[in-house]
Design an enzyme around this catalytic site. Sequence first.
Site, PDB file in Angstrom:
ATOM      1  N   SER A  52       0.887  -1.508   0.002  1.00 59.40           N
ATOM      2  CA  SER A  52       0.059  -0.292   0.470  1.00 59.40           C
ATOM      3  C   SER A  52       0.278   0.764   0.000  1.00 59.40           C
ATOM      4  CB  SER A  52      -0.934   0.289   1.365  1.00 59.40           C
ATOM      5  OG  SER A  52      -1.222  -0.984   1.158  1.00 59.40           O
TER       6      SER A  52
HETATM    7  N1  SAH Z   1      -0.834  -4.392   3.816  1.00 56.33           N
HETATM    8  C1  SAH Z   1       0.167  -5.199   2.857  1.00 56.33           C
HETATM    9  C2  SAH Z   1      -0.700  -4.482   1.304  1.00 56.33           C
HETATM   10  C3  SAH Z   1      -1.868  -5.263   1.062  1.00 56.33           C
HETATM   11  S1  SAH Z   1      -2.358  -5.934  -0.526  1.00 56.33           S
HETATM   12  C4  SAH Z   1       1.352  -4.701   2.819  1.00 56.33           C
HETATM   13  O1  SAH Z   1       1.420  -3.501   3.697  1.00 56.33           O
HETATM   14  O2  SAH Z   1       2.217  -5.169   1.749  1.00 56.33           O
HETATM   15  C5  SAH Z   1      -3.833  -6.652  -0.382  1.00 56.33           C
HETATM   16  C6  SAH Z   1      -3.963  -8.087   0.193  1.00 56.33           C
HETATM   17  O3  SAH Z   1      -4.657  -8.378   0.570  1.00 56.33           O
HETATM   18  C7  SAH Z   1      -2.736  -9.006  -1.047  1.00 56.33           C
HETATM   19  O4  SAH Z   1      -1.475  -9.852  -0.932  1.00 56.33           O
HETATM   20  C8  SAH Z   1      -3.897  -9.910  -1.333  1.00 56.33           C
HETATM   21  O5  SAH Z   1      -3.544 -11.351  -1.579  1.00 56.33           O
HETATM   22  C9  SAH Z   1      -4.389  -9.963   0.730  1.00 56.33           C
HETATM   23  N2  SAH Z   1      -5.669 -10.879  -0.182  1.00 56.33           N
HETATM   24  C10 SAH Z   1      -7.183 -10.353  -0.520  1.00 56.33           C
HETATM   25  N3  SAH Z   1      -8.285 -11.218   0.193  1.00 56.33           N
HETATM   26  C11 SAH Z   1      -8.221 -11.804   1.719  1.00 56.33           C
HETATM   27  C12 SAH Z   1      -8.271 -12.516   1.556  1.00 56.33           C
HETATM   28  N4  SAH Z   1      -9.853 -12.707   2.035  1.00 56.33           N
HETATM   29  N5  SAH Z   1      -7.749 -12.783   3.246  1.00 56.33           N
HETATM   30  C13 SAH Z   1      -6.299 -12.130   3.450  1.00 56.33           C
HETATM   31  N6  SAH Z   1      -6.100 -11.943   2.742  1.00 56.33           N
HETATM   32  C14 SAH Z   1      -5.788 -11.732   1.398  1.00 56.33           C
END
Ligand code: SAH
Length: 203
Positions: A52
Site C-alpha cells: 500500500s
Molecule cells: N498490507 C499490505 C498490502 C496489502 S495488498 C502491505 O503492507 O504490503 C492486499 C492483500 O490482501 C494482498 O496481498 C491480497 O492477496 C490479500 N487478500 C485479498 N483477499 C484476502 C483474504 N480474503 N484474506 C487474506 N488476504 C487477502
Amino acid sequence: MLRRHLVERGISDLRVLEAMATVPRERFVGPDCRSRAYDDGPLPIGEGQTISQPYVVAWMAEAVELGREDRVLEIGTGSGYAAAVLSRIAGTVHSVERHAALAEAARDRLRALGYANVHVRQGDGTLGWSEHAPYDAIVVSAGGRRVPRPLREQLADRGRLVMPVGWGWRGQSLVRERHKGPGTFTREKLGRVRFVPLIGEAG
Ligand code: SAH
C-alpha cells in the site's frame, strides 16, 4: 516522505509518524523497486498484489486509534509492511494473507527484521483469526462490498475496524466502524481509497 506525504496531508498522531519513520519500506519491496520505496504510491509485490501507499498505511493506522497494548488483526498481509508499522504502535498484530507465497515471504521478512510481535498466517481473512480474538482493532488492507460478519464478531467491546468498502471503478470508501455494545456498531466514512479486492468466503 514524512513531511511531504504524511504531515502535510494531515497525519498528526506522533506514534504513527514515529512508526512510519522507523520501518524501512525499502526492505518490503523487491530490489527493482527500492529506489521508489519512499514515493507515495503502491508498488508491485508479486502475485498481482501491491504494497500500500505510505499515506494510506499511516491514515489507516491513525484512524483505527491504537493503544499501546492493543491486540490488532490485519487482513491482507501482502509484504508485511503495514503489519510492521502497526506492530510499532500496538501490542501484538495477527495478520492473515490469502496467498501462501506472500504469507511465507512476509513471515520470513518480519522475523529477519525483528518484528517479534507480528504473527502471520496463510488463510482466508474474511473469516478472521478466531483463535486470538477478540481484537481491539481490525485493519482490512483490501477492499470489499461489505464488512465480513466474522470480523465484526471478533471485535472487542469498544473495538474499531477500518476497511475500504465499495466496488467498481470508483474504488472504495475508507470506513471506520466502532463497536458500541452487543451487535451494535457505528459507521463513519473517512474518504476515498483504491485497494486490491478482498477475495474470500465472507467477503
Ligand atoms: N498490507 C499490505 C498490502 C496489502 S495488498 C502491505 O503492507 O504490503 C492486499 C492483500 O490482501 C494482498 O496481498 C491480497 O492477496 C490479500 N487478500 C485479498 N483477499 C484476502 C483474504 N480474503 N484474506 C487474506 N488476504 C487477502
